[in-house]
Design a protein around this motif. Structure first.
Motif, PDB file in Angstrom:
ATOM      1  N   GLU A  78       0.831  -1.205   0.000  1.00 15.25           N
ATOM      2  CA  GLU A  78       0.000   0.000   0.000  1.00 15.25           C
ATOM      3  C   GLU A  78       0.867   1.257   0.000  1.00 15.25           C
ATOM      4  N   ARG A  79       1.862   1.297   0.893  1.00  9.44           N
ATOM      5  CA  ARG A  79       2.761   2.454   0.959  1.00  9.44           C
ATOM      6  C   ARG A  79       3.930   2.155   1.882  1.00  9.44           C
ATOM      7  N   GLU A  80       4.967   2.956   1.732  1.00 11.83           N
ATOM      8  CA  GLU A  80       6.097   2.914   2.655  1.00 11.83           C
ATOM      9  C   GLU A  80       5.805   3.898   3.785  1.00 11.83           C
ATOM     10  N   VAL A  81       5.655   3.382   4.986  1.00 16.73           N
ATOM     11  CA  VAL A  81       5.321   4.216   6.134  1.00 16.73           C
ATOM     12  C   VAL A  81       6.545   4.977   6.625  1.00 16.73           C
ATOM     13  N   SER A  82       7.683   4.305   6.630  1.00 13.39           N
ATOM     14  CA  SER A  82       8.943   4.913   7.049  1.00 13.39           C
ATOM     15  C   SER A  82      10.070   4.123   6.401  1.00 13.39           C
ATOM     16  N   LYS A  83      11.284   4.489   6.723  1.00  5.03           N
ATOM     17  CA  LYS A  83      12.436   3.788   6.147  1.00  5.03           C
ATOM     18  C   LYS A  83      12.441   2.315   6.529  1.00  5.03           C
ATOM     19  N   SER A  84      11.867   1.984   7.682  1.00  3.55           N
ATOM     20  CA  SER A  84      11.921   0.608   8.170  1.00  3.55           C
ATOM     21  C   SER A  84      10.571  -0.113   8.169  1.00  3.55           C
ATOM     22  N   ASP A 119      13.915  -4.879  11.741  1.00  2.00           N
ATOM     23  CA  ASP A 119      14.787  -4.587  12.886  1.00  2.00           C
ATOM     24  C   ASP A 119      15.991  -5.509  12.768  1.00  2.00           C
ATOM     25  N   THR A 120      17.103  -4.956  12.356  1.00  2.00           N
ATOM     26  CA  THR A 120      18.308  -5.763  12.119  1.00  2.00           C
ATOM     27  C   THR A 120      19.239  -5.793  13.327  1.00  2.00           C
ATOM     28  N   GLU A 121      18.884  -5.095  14.401  1.00  2.00           N
ATOM     29  CA  GLU A 121      19.792  -4.977  15.534  1.00  2.00           C
ATOM     30  C   GLU A 121      19.370  -5.821  16.737  1.00  2.00           C
ATOM     31  N   SER A 122      18.071  -6.031  16.929  1.00  6.53           N
ATOM     32  CA  SER A 122      17.602  -6.773  18.101  1.00  6.53           C
ATOM     33  C   SER A 122      17.824  -8.264  17.942  1.00  6.53           C
ATOM     34  N   HIS A 123      17.844  -8.965  19.068  1.00 10.36           N
ATOM     35  CA  HIS A 123      17.926 -10.414  19.032  1.00 10.36           C
ATOM     36  C   HIS A 123      16.563 -10.991  18.637  1.00 10.36           C
ATOM     37  N   LYS A 124      16.547 -12.236  18.272  1.00 10.47           N
ATOM     38  CA  LYS A 124      15.296 -12.896  17.938  1.00 10.47           C
ATOM     39  C   LYS A 124      14.436 -13.020  19.194  1.00 10.47           C
TER      40      LYS A 124
END
Length: 320
Positions: A184-190, A210-215
């Motif tokens: 539908e759209r890009e809400v933000s960069k992430s 989220d590429t920084e948090s643990h699973k």
């Protein structure tokens, strides 16, 4: 694809460690109806509780597996990170904000993005939830008339889902290439917004990277899976054939008695389900007494004595 588009969200299933307080929160605080008190059909030693609108219509169901020994959830990525519920107006959000403050429910202030307002809150186990003001009435449920919440403010269906993953491309491809969602759209960069069917809050997924948090390590207060609506078993059979033909690993059709399902998991670990709209929760209980007794599908009825002996008694206040 020769299947009809997925209609929207069917149900969301989460984990609780305390069925008694779970019932109290979702019926007496949120005012939803307990439409089915049953067991996990894959593990009948645990309750499976279904909360919904007055009839348990598809698209209104929030369900919980009770796992008494479930530990705390260690929040992180690769998780279904928030569940939306719809209310009819901004005035309803004001009512809920005051109600949550009065009842000691953890919540934030009302937020507005574009033309839509919402209210973030958590249940007693840290289940992350969202109330969204949505005046659309097509394919919607109806608030429970015996709810402690006035009908004009009541919860009437599932709203937007938030999924947080370490690799957005993986889950985005599953949503679009497998399930037929559209960007539908890009809400933000992430964050990207995906919709299915006719769109609207009950058919939206906010996909966050989220590429920084643990699973995430799931426990009480975490979401197990999200299910999407399929019109009929005939349509579900088409989905089964399409998934197999495209070499997508899946469970095959699973009989859940109140609906039929197919499960598949993406490489981020997100579990998705396709579920039929029927037969529904009145297959074994009349409308007037939904959720009052332990309901078992026919293939578990012969084990009722054994199943009930392994469950902690759970009494539900009867409707007046």
């Amino acid at each position: 694809m020769d299947m009809l588009p997925l209609i929207g969200h069917h149900h969301v299933s989460a984990i609780t460690a305390d069925a008694k307080n779970n019932v109290d929160f979702y019926t007496n605080v949120l005012g939803m109806r307990l439409v089915k008190k049953t067991v996990n059909q894959d593990d009948p030693s645990m309750y499976h509780l279904f909360y919904a609108d007055e009839r348990g219509n598809p698209g209104t169901e929030l369900t919980f597996f009770e796992i008494p020994m479930a530990g705390r959830t260690y929040r992180g990525t690769n998780s279904i990170s928030r569940t939306g519920l719809r209310v009819p107006s901004y005035e309803a959000l004001s009512y809920w904000s005051e109600r949550f403050s009065r009842l000691g429910v953890t919540h934030e202030g009302i937020q507005t993005e574009g033309e839509r307002s919402s209210l973030l809150f958590e249940d007693f186990e840290g289940q992350r939830l969202l109330l969204v003001a949505d005046e659309r009435t097509d394919n919607d449920g109806k608030p429970w008339l015996h709810s402690p919440v006035p009908e004009q403010y009541g919860i009437y269906g599932l709203g937007p889902m938030e999924i947080t993953v370490s690799d957005r491309t993986v889950t985005a491809n599953v949503l679009t290439d497998i399930f037929g969602f559209r960007l539908e759209r890009e809400v933000s960069k992430s964050t990207s917004l995906y919709v299915t069917g006719q769109g609207g809050a009950g058919a939206e997924i906010y996909l966050k990277e989220d590429t920084e948090s643990h699973k995430e390590r799931p426990g009480r207060g975490s979401v197990h899976h999200v299910a999407f609506r399929v019109q009929s078993k005939e349509e579900l059979e088409k989905w089964q054939n399409w998934l197999s033909g495209n070499r997508v690993a899946h469970s095959g059709i699973v009989e859940r008695y109140y609906f039929q399902s197919i499960y598949t998991r993406d490489r981020n670990g997100i579990l998705f389900e396709l579920a039929t709209d029927g037969p529904g929760f009145e297959a074994d209980e009349p409308y007037e007494s939904l959720g009052q007794r332990l309901a078992l599908p026919p293939y578990l009825e012969a084990k009722r004595g054994e199943i009930e002996a392994n469950l902690r008694p759970l009494f539900v206040k009867r409707e007046e």
